[in-house]
Design a protein around this motif. Structure first.
Motif, short mmCIF file in Angstrom:
data_model
loop_
_atom_site.label_atom_id
_atom_site.label_comp_id
_atom_site.label_asym_id
_atom_site.label_seq_id
_atom_site.Cartn_x
_atom_site.Cartn_y
_atom_site.Cartn_z
N LEU A 96 38.52 40.02 42.83
CA LEU A 96 37.27 40.66 42.46
C LEU A 96 36.10 39.97 43.15
O LEU A 96 36.13 38.77 43.40
CB LEU A 96 37.09 40.64 40.93
N ASP A 97 35.05 40.74 43.45
CA ASP A 97 33.91 40.21 44.20
C ASP A 97 33.08 39.20 43.42
O ASP A 97 32.56 38.25 43.99
CB ASP A 97 33.00 41.36 44.66
N ILE A 98 32.91 39.41 42.13
CA ILE A 98 32.05 38.53 41.34
C ILE A 98 32.90 37.56 40.54
O ILE A 98 33.80 37.97 39.80
CB ILE A 98 31.13 39.34 40.41
N ALA A 99 32.63 36.29 40.72
CA ALA A 99 33.34 35.24 39.99
C ALA A 99 32.33 34.23 39.46
O ALA A 99 31.31 34.01 40.10
CB ALA A 99 34.33 34.53 40.92
N PRO A 100 32.55 33.64 38.33
CA PRO A 100 33.67 33.93 37.44
C PRO A 100 33.47 35.26 36.73
O PRO A 100 32.35 35.77 36.67
CB PRO A 100 33.64 32.76 36.46
N THR A 101 34.54 35.79 36.19
CA THR A 101 34.48 37.07 35.48
C THR A 101 34.50 36.80 33.98
O THR A 101 34.68 35.66 33.54
CB THR A 101 35.70 37.96 35.81
N ASP A 102 34.35 37.86 33.21
CA ASP A 102 34.49 37.77 31.76
C ASP A 102 35.89 38.17 31.31
O ASP A 102 36.15 38.35 30.13
CB ASP A 102 33.44 38.64 31.07
N LEU A 103 36.81 38.29 32.27
CA LEU A 103 38.18 38.71 31.97
C LEU A 103 39.00 37.49 31.53
O LEU A 103 39.29 36.61 32.33
CB LEU A 103 38.80 39.37 33.20
#
Length: 147
Positions: A91-98
């Protein structure tokens, strides 16, 4: 997590772009032999969306249901008729909320890795009862069955 969120990602070179919309069905870690070999790491962190929430552009090659960029070899997604599994690291944006809810194939987890707190732990695949509405994305591979 909002059902209207759209996340984007790509392979390493950017030749294959993808997006997923809405909340994932589930999020997990896997320590199976296939995931280890496919990613070159000791586990894979992934999120799974309904197939219709996944879109991709660019030329992809595949090995079974795993797709990857033919230019850089970067993994794109594991896709079947019902689901799309995306590695969180693509994914392009890190860190994620996953945040992972479970771990698979803990029997193959490195001894120096510890179980994630507050997650379900499965020695192998998740039991089918957990996926009454949606099939499990991985099936027991011959390589893991022999171990």
């Amino acid at each position: 997590m909002s059902d209207t969120i759209r996340r984007t990602g790509s392979c390493l070179c950017g030749g294959v772009q993808f997006s997923v919309s809405g909340a994932p069905l589930r999020i997990g870690l896997c320590h199976c032999k296939d995931c280890r070999k496919a990613g070159g790491s000791v586990y894979s962190a992934f999120a799974i969306w309904p197939r219709e929430a996944f879109e991709t552009t660019g030329l992809v090659s595949s090995y079974g249901t795993r797709s990857f960029c033919p230019t850089c070899g970067g993994r794109v997604a594991w896709v079947d008729d019902n689901e799309a599994e995306v590695t969180i690291g693509s994914l392009d944006i890190a860190p994620t909320d996953l945040v992972p809810e479970y771990e698979l194939w803990t029997s193959r987890r490195e001894t120096w890795l510890h179980a994630l707190p507050d997650t379900e732990q499965f020695e192998h695949d998740r039991p089918a009862a957990h996926d009454a509405e949606v099939p499990t994305p991985r099936s027991l591979s011959d390589a893991d069955a022999a171990e």
